[in-house]
Design an enzyme around this catalytic site. Structure first.
Site, short mmCIF file in Angstrom:
data_model
loop_
_atom_site.label_atom_id
_atom_site.label_comp_id
_atom_site.label_asym_id
_atom_site.label_seq_id
_atom_site.Cartn_x
_atom_site.Cartn_y
_atom_site.Cartn_z
N LYS A 172 0.82 -1.21 0.00
CA LYS A 172 0.00 0.00 0.00
C LYS A 172 0.86 1.27 0.00
O LYS A 172 0.41 2.33 -0.42
CB LYS A 172 -0.99 0.00 1.17
CG LYS A 172 -0.36 0.19 2.54
CD LYS A 172 -0.84 1.45 3.24
CE LYS A 172 -0.34 1.56 4.65
NZ LYS A 172 1.09 1.86 4.83
N THR A 177 -4.18 6.13 5.11
CA THR A 177 -2.88 6.70 4.69
C THR A 177 -3.08 7.79 3.65
O THR A 177 -2.47 8.85 3.72
CB THR A 177 -1.98 5.59 4.10
OG1 THR A 177 -1.81 4.57 5.08
CG2 THR A 177 -0.62 6.14 3.72
#
Lengths: 343, 343
Positions: free
Chosen positions: A192, A249
């Site tokens: 990610k 995030t």
């Protein structure tokens, strides 16, 4: 008296010590002297990484690894991914047979391409596997420390280990799910970072919410593709440690990967960006490792490739985005089409 | 001369007319007189829904359904979900055999519980299926109209129809993927409104990014569970029309569902909220339909249940969140565990 220790006194390590102190009698928060552990001890607060949160009296602060690990039923690794091997080496002589070991660092080791569980096993041997777990998910330390409702997943090879860790962490504001897919949870957390970097670039170019949502979704598709090839389960990537962590995030002011992408989009070179941020930006290294792996394995990862081209080949972000947008027409998910007659 | 028409002159209808006008010679944007279609015609701009964007000369404006559909190779439905049946009824006499029909309304019909493709088939008969498609994904009209890079998916029962629609829409800034999973794409677009409403509630309660990311991720898990039971493919829900759309909706200032959730969290009653917003809030109705369906089918949907309790049973949002956080301990994804020995 139950005892746990957290190795690493950054924001996430400190937040985890706070969490564990709700459920476990004594928690030792370990850090190196050069990382300012003494001032945390004196002030009963991590002023650098988690200002404004007082540490309760059942959290002890120490720079003594032997002391931290002695008689602990649970040890948490909370250092940056590239520091995990060093910390595990230095704990090797003190880790007791009964101690469960939980890694919370996200990333792939640059020198070896190993996942964190593989690094741990490489240092400690295969016997650790039954007591090892990984905890991951959308969890800004700052919010966890302020007791804001947070949900994560814990993966282990052994069900009983996962259940133990779930019990140790779970509180009314911190919910823990269990998952047997260690590889998937680790890969989600590492891969990610590439997509977060790409999202930072898109943000730095001032594209819209549509572009960012598409990037995250297509990013999920390609990291899932690689994740399956490396032994993870597709559904894990659509879970807390995959898309959940990616969402938090990509919306965060705290993410170094997002920030690095923004600076790249604004024209800074990679060395300048790394210099400005002053800490390891995992996505930068993960991009290089995964780009090469994808090429070798023949896995289509257009966003990773675009990131690589921008970071290491001097390509312009706008041109890479245009290239992605004008690739040949495709089915959204090849695997669905394969099962349907007439398609 | 190729001709297309867009039925519905809101922001999304107008943005789609702009898109199609890049690829197709003539585009008729249809709307009702009472919806201000005359002023769009005079001003060559949709000042109410898409201010600042001039319409090119190959977009015609009309309130005449027969004129709009005459000789069109493509017709787009761009009205709110609850208005789809009415529009399809009024187009029935004019729709030509050659015309492809694309629905872009997201929602479930309140009175019947039908998906939009089922409503269309109910009115026009089964023959329409081979020329029908649904287009969905993270696509704020305002951004599409400003040519900001956007990626969507188009689903159809027939491959050739999906390819035709892909070609009609695709430009350098609007990328279209194809997907055979009509039910999955429609269900993703409808069920995500429940989660957007819940995200609005969490936002209104001033919880953090961790909470919202967890809600979106666990929301994805439960709408996927229901979606599979209703005939969709799990992977579609992790794609553009599912998680992609959910991400953009949950981060949007434009979303009525998000806004409704926020108002609920601030203590307004459901009738007050609907009155304040003044337009249909799909998630409010979808929550009721899906809650009842889940109960009947025995499908675990804790977030949908919490939304229902808050909207229709007068429960406090904080208490419902506490209830969700303290439910019994669970595996993250039951289906993974079932395949793994020792778990």
């Amino acid at each position: 008296m139950r005892k746990a220790c957290v190795l690493g006194a950054g924001s996430w390590g400190t937040a985890q010590a706070l969490l564990l102190s709700d459920n476990i009698d004594r928690v030792v928060l370990w850090g190196r002297e050069e990382d300012g552990i003494e001032s945390i001890k004196e002030e009963r607060e991590n002023k650098r990484f988690l200002p404004g949160i007082k540490l309760p009296s059942n959290i002890e602060i120490s720079s003594d690894m032997a002391y931290a690990l002695y008689d602990a039923e649970l040890a948490i690794i909370a250092v940056p991914a590239q520091a995990v091997r060093g910390v595990v080496k230095s704990m090797a002589g003190y880790l007791e047979d009964k101690t469960y070991l939980v890694n919370t660092a996200k990333g792939i080791e640059i020198d070896t391409g190993m996942r964190m569980s593989q690094v741990v096993e490489d240092v400690l041997g295969g016997e650790i596997k039954s007591r090892f777990a990984v905890l991951s998910g959308p969890s800004h330390a700052e919010e966890v420390a302020r007791k804001i409702p947070t949900v994560v997943t814990v993966a282990s090879f052994k069900k009983e280990t996962a259940f133990y860790v779930q019990d140790a962490f779970m509180t009314t504001y911190f919910r823990v799910y269990t998952n047997p897919d260690v590889a998937g949870v680790e890969l989600g957390g590492a891969l990610k970072n590439i997509i977060a970097l790409a999202a930072g670039i898109v943000q730095g170019l001032n594209y819209g919410d549509n572009t960012k949502a598409a990037l995250i979704t297509r990013g999920l598709t390609e990291i899932t593709r690689m994740g399956i090839a490396l032994g993870g389960d597709a559904r894990t990537f659509s879970g807390l440690s995959g898309i959940g962590d990616l969402i938090v995030t990509c919306g965060s002011r705290y993410s170094r990967n997002l920030r690095a992408g923004e600076l790249i989009a604004r024209g800074y070179s990679l060395p300048e960006v790394l210099d400005k941020i002053g800490m390891v930006v995992e996505g930068v290294y993960t991009t290089r490792i995964v780009y090469k792996l994808a090429a070798k394995m023949g896995i289509d990862m257009p966003i990773t490739q675009a990131c690589y081209n921008v970071l290491y080949e001097g390509k312009k972000p706008e041109e890479e985005l245009n290239r992605i947008m004008s690739r040949q027409k495709k089915h959204e998910i090849e695997e669905i089409v394969n099962n349907i007659e007439g398609w």
